[in-house]
Design an enzyme around this catalytic site. Sequence first.
Site, mmCIF file in Angstrom:
data_model
loop_
_atom_site.group_PDB
_atom_site.id
_atom_site.type_symbol
_atom_site.label_atom_id
_atom_site.label_comp_id
_atom_site.label_asym_id
_atom_site.label_seq_id
_atom_site.Cartn_x
_atom_site.Cartn_y
_atom_site.Cartn_z
ATOM 1 N N GLY A 16 0.794 -1.250 0.036
ATOM 2 C CA GLY A 16 0.023 0.109 -0.141
ATOM 3 C C GLY A 16 0.848 1.360 -0.019
ATOM 4 C CG ASP A 22 4.280 7.634 -13.294
ATOM 5 O OD1 ASP A 22 5.259 7.974 -12.441
ATOM 6 O OD2 ASP A 22 4.592 7.284 -14.249
#
Length: 319
Positions: free
Chosen positions: A231, A258
Amino acid sequence: MILTLTANPSIDHTVMLTSPLRRGEVLRAATTSSQPGGKGVNISGAAYAAGVPTRAVLPCPDLDPMVTELRASGLDVVTVGPAGRPRINTTVTEPDGTTTKLNGPGTTATPALLDALAARLVQEAERATWVVLAGSLPPEAPAGWYAEVVTALRATGTRIAVDTSEAPLQALAAGLPGSAPDLLKPNAEELASITGSEPAALEDPAAAAAAARTLVDRGVAAVLATLGGHGAVLVSAEGTWHATPPPTAVVSTVGAGDSSLFGYLLADLRGLSAPERLGLAVAYGSAAAGLPGTTLPTPPQVRADLVKVRDLDPITGGL
């Protein structure tokens, strides 16, 4: 508007194998693809797909095929020269999602080009809510160039996000607090490199958050540290949180970071809280990891409702 800079743009070739990668052998590809790339280009692409105004600044010839393709897809591209052709990056993806990247060096940057890029960014930033400095620097660019650009952008009043690695990241960290951005987005290895931590130790969200806190204490407004399958953590003056991604069949991790950064910016533009910004960042990153090559997720593919966010601050408790 989200204004992005891709200082070292690329054409991304992706090869998806039918079997695990084995050195020295002849292997078969299931698919191959080629797309304009670079971290800033990816973020602007995700923004465009979500209907968010964006502009991508590139050091590239205005009539380069990469620029033509990006504009044909609807992206607003500003080119700055004189610049050479984009580099070639090759990604090899195995059936289990393991990704190997071979990145080209790019065209040598001249002082005149770097000055022109910085000036154009400052000019364009007057109309931007966020400016994102993303990716590697081209050969011969000073490692401290991003830190200099952050300082120059401060006068515009825009907020600044930085996602880079290696020497440029080291220089940015060395320049704190003067070079501090509003958001820094390292992965675990990058976070370890500027905090003196062991990369493996930062797979533990609590350890990653503690390392990120040292950067906030030195002036960075917020640190979004992506931890792959573990995560991500978000650390700011507001608090500390960890988000767990939904179960994802990983196809390619290229562009996942990104997409995570864009998810955070999108949530910020929507006025969402810090935990919600982290949740949308992780949702976007996991959605990207489930797509081939550098394919960027669209809003319907993003499931923020499946992301679990918990408060790591022992005083305030959990969500």
